[in-house]
Design a protein around this motif. Structure first.
Motif, PDB file in Angstrom:
ATOM      1  N   ILE A  65       1.448  -1.215   0.048  1.00 14.20           N
ATOM      2  CA  ILE A  65       1.960  -0.064   0.778  1.00 14.20           C
ATOM      3  C   ILE A  65       0.780   0.676   1.391  1.00 14.20           C
ATOM      4  CG2 ILE A  65       4.021   0.194  -0.629  1.00 14.20           C
ATOM      5  CD1 ILE A  65       1.875   2.818  -1.378  1.00 14.20           C
ATOM      6  N   LYS A  66       1.064   1.576   2.315  1.00 15.04           N
ATOM      7  CA  LYS A  66       0.003   2.325   2.983  1.00 15.04           C
ATOM      8  C   LYS A  66       0.011   3.759   2.470  1.00 15.04           C
ATOM      9  CE  LYS A  66      -1.784   3.147   7.602  1.00 15.04           C
ATOM     10  NZ  LYS A  66      -1.524   3.006   9.025  1.00 15.04           N
ATOM     11  N   TRP A  67      -1.162   4.242   2.057  1.00 11.40           N
ATOM     12  CA  TRP A  67      -1.325   5.619   1.589  1.00 11.40           C
ATOM     13  C   TRP A  67      -2.634   6.137   2.161  1.00 11.40           C
ATOM     14  CZ3 TRP A  67      -5.002   7.132  -2.389  1.00 11.40           C
ATOM     15  CH2 TRP A  67      -4.934   8.485  -2.717  1.00 11.40           C
ATOM     16  N   GLN A  68      -2.578   7.229   2.884  1.00 10.17           N
ATOM     17  CA  GLN A  68      -3.735   7.835   3.534  1.00 10.17           C
ATOM     18  C   GLN A  68      -4.485   6.828   4.400  1.00 10.17           C
ATOM     19  OE1 GLN A  68      -6.125   9.760   0.498  1.00 10.17           O
ATOM     20  NE2 GLN A  68      -4.788  11.537   0.505  1.00 10.17           N
ATOM     21  N   GLY A  69      -3.746   5.939   5.037  1.00 10.96           N
ATOM     22  CA  GLY A  69      -4.345   4.942   5.919  1.00 10.96           C
ATOM     23  C   GLY A  69      -4.988   3.769   5.193  1.00 10.96           C
ATOM     24  N   LYS A  70      -4.851   3.714   3.865  1.00  9.45           N
ATOM     25  CA  LYS A  70      -5.457   2.642   3.070  1.00  9.45           C
ATOM     26  C   LYS A  70      -4.363   1.783   2.445  1.00  9.45           C
ATOM     27  CE  LYS A  70      -8.132   6.136   1.269  1.00  9.45           C
ATOM     28  NZ  LYS A  70      -8.699   6.822   0.154  1.00  9.45           N
ATOM     29  N   PRO A  71      -4.650   0.491   2.250  1.00 10.41           N
ATOM     30  CA  PRO A  71      -3.678  -0.339   1.527  1.00 10.41           C
ATOM     31  C   PRO A  71      -3.741  -0.041   0.033  1.00 10.41           C
ATOM     32  CG  PRO A  71      -5.607  -1.634   2.090  1.00 10.41           C
ATOM     33  CD  PRO A  71      -5.793  -0.283   2.721  1.00 10.41           C
ATOM     34  N   VAL A  72      -2.582   0.023  -0.579  1.00  6.97           N
ATOM     35  CA  VAL A  72      -2.490   0.202  -2.029  1.00  6.97           C
ATOM     36  C   VAL A  72      -1.650  -0.946  -2.563  1.00  6.97           C
ATOM     37  CG1 VAL A  72      -1.603   1.666  -3.886  1.00  6.97           C
ATOM     38  CG2 VAL A  72      -2.759   2.707  -1.946  1.00  6.97           C
ATOM     39  N   PHE A  73      -2.188  -1.636  -3.569  1.00  2.04           N
ATOM     40  CA  PHE A  73      -1.480  -2.751  -4.188  1.00  2.04           C
ATOM     41  C   PHE A  73      -0.684  -2.245  -5.385  1.00  2.04           C
ATOM     42  CE2 PHE A  73      -5.395  -5.399  -2.873  1.00  2.04           C
ATOM     43  CZ  PHE A  73      -4.866  -5.626  -1.608  1.00  2.04           C
ATOM     44  N   VAL A  74       0.616  -2.555  -5.392  1.00  2.00           N
ATOM     45  CA  VAL A  74       1.476  -2.266  -6.537  1.00  2.00           C
ATOM     46  C   VAL A  74       1.855  -3.625  -7.110  1.00  2.00           C
ATOM     47  CG1 VAL A  74       3.620  -1.207  -7.316  1.00  2.00           C
ATOM     48  CG2 VAL A  74       2.336  -0.159  -5.425  1.00  2.00           C
ATOM     49  N   ARG A  75       1.369  -3.886  -8.310  1.00  6.64           N
ATOM     50  CA  ARG A  75       1.563  -5.200  -8.929  1.00  6.64           C
ATOM     51  C   ARG A  75       2.451  -5.073 -10.161  1.00  6.64           C
ATOM     52  NH1 ARG A  75      -2.968  -9.651  -9.372  1.00  6.64           N
ATOM     53  NH2 ARG A  75      -1.781 -11.303 -10.370  1.00  6.64           N
ATOM     54  N   HIS A  76       3.546  -5.842 -10.166  1.00 10.27           N
ATOM     55  CA  HIS A  76       4.422  -5.929 -11.337  1.00 10.27           C
ATOM     56  C   HIS A  76       3.910  -7.101 -12.175  1.00 10.27           C
ATOM     57  CE1 HIS A  76       8.828  -5.843 -12.943  1.00 10.27           C
ATOM     58  NE2 HIS A  76       7.934  -5.687 -13.895  1.00 10.27           N
ATOM     59  N   ARG A  77       3.154  -6.784 -13.211  1.00  9.35           N
ATOM     60  CA  ARG A  77       2.462  -7.816 -13.972  1.00  9.35           C
ATOM     61  C   ARG A  77       3.379  -8.508 -14.984  1.00  9.35           C
ATOM     62  NH1 ARG A  77      -3.100  -5.344 -16.005  1.00  9.35           N
ATOM     63  NH2 ARG A  77      -1.698  -4.047 -17.225  1.00  9.35           N
TER      64      ARG A  77
END
Length: 172
Positions: A65-77
């Motif tokens: 997802i994008k947050w403050q113009g940066k990619p953020v990885f959300v991982r369901h481990r």
């Protein structure tokens, strides 16, 4: 015949106070636009936080997802990914951090998706630790986002986040 008193102290005090009040209002009106323009833009405030619905993310899946113009990885481990991350010896880590300190809930890992070496975006489910691999210079991260090999000096950054419900996370 009424005598006019020019030196009435009550009248003079009222004029001083009234003039001062009008002056303060005028100065405030002139200064307010200068102070108000220092506030962040509405589009910047809108990016300050992002709410993510994690209910539809399958186990083992990574969503960007994008947050403050940066990619953020959300991982369901998966259980294996959590076990592998927790089994890593601290002596093998360049930037030691426990898995528990990096994930508020063991099954979810949320990290900023920017390599700490030169700012590239690593690829998920890659490398010998099945975490992330940065193809630019070969940095390898594990399933907890910790640097394991390569030139990157630090682990993937953890953004500020909190769980607002069982299926929603607020980042920022």
């Amino acid at each position: 015949m009424a005598e006019i008193i020019l030196d009435d102290p009550n009248r003079r005090d009222f004029l001083y106070i009234a003039t001062g009040a009008v002056g303060a209002v005028l100065v405030g009106g002139a200064v307010w636009p200068l102070i108000n323009q220092m506030e962040p833009d509405a589009s910047t405030l809108a990016q300050a936080t992002t709410e993510v619905d994690i209910g539809g993310i399958a186990e083992g899946q990574i969503v960007t997802i994008k947050w403050q113009g940066k990619p953020v990885f959300v991982r369901h481990r998966t259980a294996k990914e959590i076990a592998d991350a927790r089994a890593a010896p601290m002596s093998a880590l360049k930037d030691p951090a426990t898995d528990e300190s990096r994930a508020q809930k063991p099954e979810w890992l949320i990290v900023v998706g920017i390599c700490t070496h030169l700012g590239c975006v690593p690829l998920g489910h890659q490398g010998p630790f099945e975490g992330w691999f940065c193809p630019c210079h070969g940095s390898v991260y594990d399933t907890a986002g910790r640097i394991r090999q390569g030139p990157a000096p630090k682990n993937l950054v953890l953004p500020p986040y909190k769980y607002v419900s069982d299926t929603k996370v607020q980042i920022g």
